[in-house]
Design an enzyme around this catalytic site. Structure first.
Site, PDB file in Angstrom:
ATOM      1  N   PHE A 278       0.868  -1.188   0.000  1.00 28.81           N
ATOM      2  CA  PHE A 278       0.000   0.000   0.000  1.00 28.81           C
ATOM      3  C   PHE A 278       0.900   1.231   0.000  1.00 28.81           C
ATOM      4  O   PHE A 278       1.660   1.456   0.931  1.00 28.81           O
ATOM      5  CB  PHE A 278      -0.936   0.066   1.215  1.00 28.81           C
ATOM      6  CG  PHE A 278      -1.809   1.282   1.166  1.00 28.81           C
ATOM      7  CD1 PHE A 278      -2.991   1.285   0.432  1.00 28.81           C
ATOM      8  CD2 PHE A 278      -1.422   2.470   1.780  1.00 28.81           C
ATOM      9  CE1 PHE A 278      -3.775   2.428   0.338  1.00 28.81           C
ATOM     10  CE2 PHE A 278      -2.198   3.619   1.690  1.00 28.81           C
ATOM     11  CZ  PHE A 278      -3.382   3.594   0.967  1.00 28.81           C
TER      12      PHE A 278
ATOM     13  N   ASP B 182       9.483   3.062   1.849  1.00 30.82           N
ATOM     14  CA  ASP B 182       8.290   3.874   2.132  1.00 30.82           C
ATOM     15  C   ASP B 182       8.010   3.780   3.626  1.00 30.82           C
ATOM     16  O   ASP B 182       7.436   2.799   4.110  1.00 30.82           O
ATOM     17  CB  ASP B 182       7.097   3.384   1.306  1.00 30.82           C
ATOM     18  CG  ASP B 182       5.841   4.231   1.555  1.00 30.82           C
ATOM     19  OD1 ASP B 182       5.895   5.123   2.430  1.00 30.82           O
ATOM     20  OD2 ASP B 182       4.824   3.990   0.882  1.00 30.82           O
TER      21      ASP B 182
ATOM     22  N   LYS C  45       2.379  11.264   6.873  1.00 31.60           N
ATOM     23  CA  LYS C  45       1.530  11.036   8.046  1.00 31.60           C
ATOM     24  C   LYS C  45       2.011  11.829   9.273  1.00 31.60           C
ATOM     25  O   LYS C  45       1.707  12.998   9.379  1.00 31.60           O
ATOM     26  CB  LYS C  45       1.398   9.533   8.327  1.00 31.60           C
ATOM     27  CG  LYS C  45       0.615   8.834   7.196  1.00 31.60           C
ATOM     28  CD  LYS C  45      -0.007   7.523   7.593  1.00 31.60           C
ATOM     29  CE  LYS C  45      -1.032   7.087   6.554  1.00 31.60           C
ATOM     30  NZ  LYS C  45      -0.583   6.065   5.635  1.00 31.60           N
TER      31      LYS C  45
HETATM   32  C1  LIG Z   1      -0.772   6.115   4.153  1.00 26.26           C
HETATM   33  C2  LIG Z   1       0.336   5.633   3.330  1.00 26.26           C
HETATM   34  C3  LIG Z   1       0.650   6.250   2.101  1.00 26.26           C
HETATM   35  C4  LIG Z   1      -0.211   7.326   1.501  1.00 26.26           C
HETATM   36  O1  LIG Z   1      -0.297   8.460   2.278  1.00 26.26           O
HETATM   37  P1  LIG Z   1      -1.467   9.540   1.974  1.00 26.26           P
HETATM   38  O2  LIG Z   1      -1.100  10.703   2.832  1.00 26.26           O
HETATM   39  O3  LIG Z   1      -2.761   8.889   2.379  1.00 26.26           O
HETATM   40  O4  LIG Z   1      -1.412   9.832   0.520  1.00 26.26           O
HETATM   41  C5  LIG Z   1       1.759   5.803   1.423  1.00 26.26           C
HETATM   42  N1  LIG Z   1       2.516   4.809   1.905  1.00 26.26           N
HETATM   43  C6  LIG Z   1       2.244   4.184   3.064  1.00 26.26           C
HETATM   44  C7  LIG Z   1       3.136   3.091   3.549  1.00 26.26           C
HETATM   45  C8  LIG Z   1       1.136   4.562   3.810  1.00 26.26           C
HETATM   46  O5  LIG Z   1       0.846   3.927   4.938  1.00 26.26           O
END
Ligand SMILES: *Cc1c(COP(=O)(O)O)cnc(C)c1O
Length: 416
Positions: A155, A240, A269
């Protein structure tokens, strides 16, 4: 929390107030989410209050965007001070907050340069664009043929390019045509990455822990193996850490906790302190330097308000306290979850203050468990099927952790 006036607030509203708030969303807001039936109007630390005055422990923390709880005083005061000075310049001009943020964030995460954006998905898109540029300009890959290796179950956000390499049908179906150039291998299998590398491979993009997939923790040595394989093959390692980073696992980054430094790391985040969207790619100077003026940007990315809040977030993490709390309370959480195995819990995965809990499907869906937790004063979210995720703010206390676990235990007992 002391100022909580639960009963008074409770009497001020009738249950129909909550129902009507939900009906308004149903009517006027597109149904791209299926929220739990609670309408929140206030947040204090690890707690939120609904419009009828009931309090809940926030065990989701906005998917880790609220790592420091609701309205952390340091973060609110940084935001308020900056609101009184300057909020936006665009990157057409310099502002006095972005440069200091760059220096402080790079020092925190052990990188050389950063590129500011707003959302996590934008940070991921930015890292992918940087990797492609690097592939063409430095590695010498033929135009338009760069490949990026990703993991099954990933994700990374919701943009079309990012869902192009999702294998979750709900996230992907109906959104084609998709962006080409991505190769999927099983998560946790470094040998599969090595086997998938070709002369066109520019990067490997991995979540150090797969949060949305249910807090999946890869086998020990996976991140080190990826580091070794990517270095040996002249391929970038993109971690990520939008969800795993900034304290959640008990270290500043999950890669750091494993003794690994990626070439690029995406953050988001919690970087915005739960106040506003702030994201970034941080990375090695020679990779970050491939992008030239005009080739990439964002109107709001790096704005002084976001930068001031992110600087306050970096200062909190610089103290090491949130990470230490996540480690220490994570050990407690582990003990409490262990005691529930066989009593409604089939299995769980946990690191720091982050847990994916597989509930016995006989007891109900993850959604049903979360609805039951709601009645016990805890907000949590299911992921897939019967898995629920717990990720309370890193600022919670021992007592709050006990409250959360007692609610889970009670919810499971009731469902049994
Ligand atoms: C939440 C998340 C994203 C996307 O972040 P948004 O601010 O919702 O666009 C990307 N990578 C990971 C691992 C995430 O948990």
């Amino acid at each position: 929390m002391e100022e909580y006036s639960g009963n008074a607030a409770h009497e001020a509203h009738s249950p129909t107030v909550q129902r009507s708030a939900i009906e308004h969303e149903e009517q006027f807001i597109a149904h791209n989410y299926h929220p739990l039936p609670v309408v929140v109007s206030r947040g204090d630390g690890a707690w939120v209050t609904d419009i009828e005055g009931r309090r809940y422990l926030d065990a989701l923390s906005a998917y880790s965007a609220l790592n420091f709880g609701h309205r952390h005083p340091d973060l609110v005061s940084a935001a308020v001070a900056q609101l009184g000075r300057l909020t936006l310049t665009s990157r057409a001009f310099h502002n006095d907050q972005l440069g200091p943020l760059g220096e402080e964030l790079c020092a925190l995460v052990g990188q050389d340069m950063m590129l500011p954006m707003n959302t996590g998905a934008e940070a991921v898109e930015t890292a992918l664009k940087l990797a492609r540029l690097w592939g063409y300009r430095v590695k010498g890959v033929d135009d338009d043929s760069a490949e990026i290796i990703v993991a099954a179950g990933n994700f990374h956000g919701r943009t079309i390019s990012v869902v192009s390499f999702s294998d979750d049908p709900t996230a992907r179906d109906g959104f084609g045509p998709f962006t080409p150039g991505f190769v999927t291998v099983p998560y946790g299998d470094a040998a599969a990455i090595e086997a998938a590398i070709t002369e066109n491979t520019v990067a490997v993009l991995i979540e150090p822990i797969q949060g949305e997939a249910g807090v999946l923790i890869p086998p020990a040595g996976y991140l080190e193996d990826i580091r070794r394989i990517t270095t040996a093959n002249d391929v970038l390692f993109i971690a990520d850490e939008v969800q795993s980073g900034l304290g959640r696992t008990g270290d500043t980054l999950e890669t750091t906790r494993n003794g690994v430094t990626p070439d690029l790391v995406t953050l988001g985040k919690a970087l915005g302190g739960g106040i506003l969207p702030v994201s970034a790619v941080a990375g090695r100077k020679d990779v970050m330097s491939v992008v030239r003026p005009g080739e990439h940007g964002s109107t709001f990315g790096g704005n002084p308000l976001s930068s001031a809040v992110a600087r306050a977030v970096v200062a909190l993490l610089d103290s090491g306290i949130p990470q230490a709390n996540a480690r220490w309370l994570g050990a407690e959480l582990h003990k409490e979850l262990d005691a529930l195995v066989g009593h409604g819990v089939v299995a769980f995965r946990q690191v720091g203050l982050w847990a994916g809990i597989d509930v016995d499907p006989e007891l109900g869906t993850g959604r049903e468990v979360c609805e039951r937790l709601l009645r016990h004063g805890v907000l949590a979210k299911d992921t897939h099927g019967s898995t629920i995720r717990l990720a309370p703010p890193l600022t919670i206390t021992d007592d709050e952790l006990d409250y959360m676990c007692a609610a889970l235990s009670a919810a499971l007992t009731e469902l049994a």
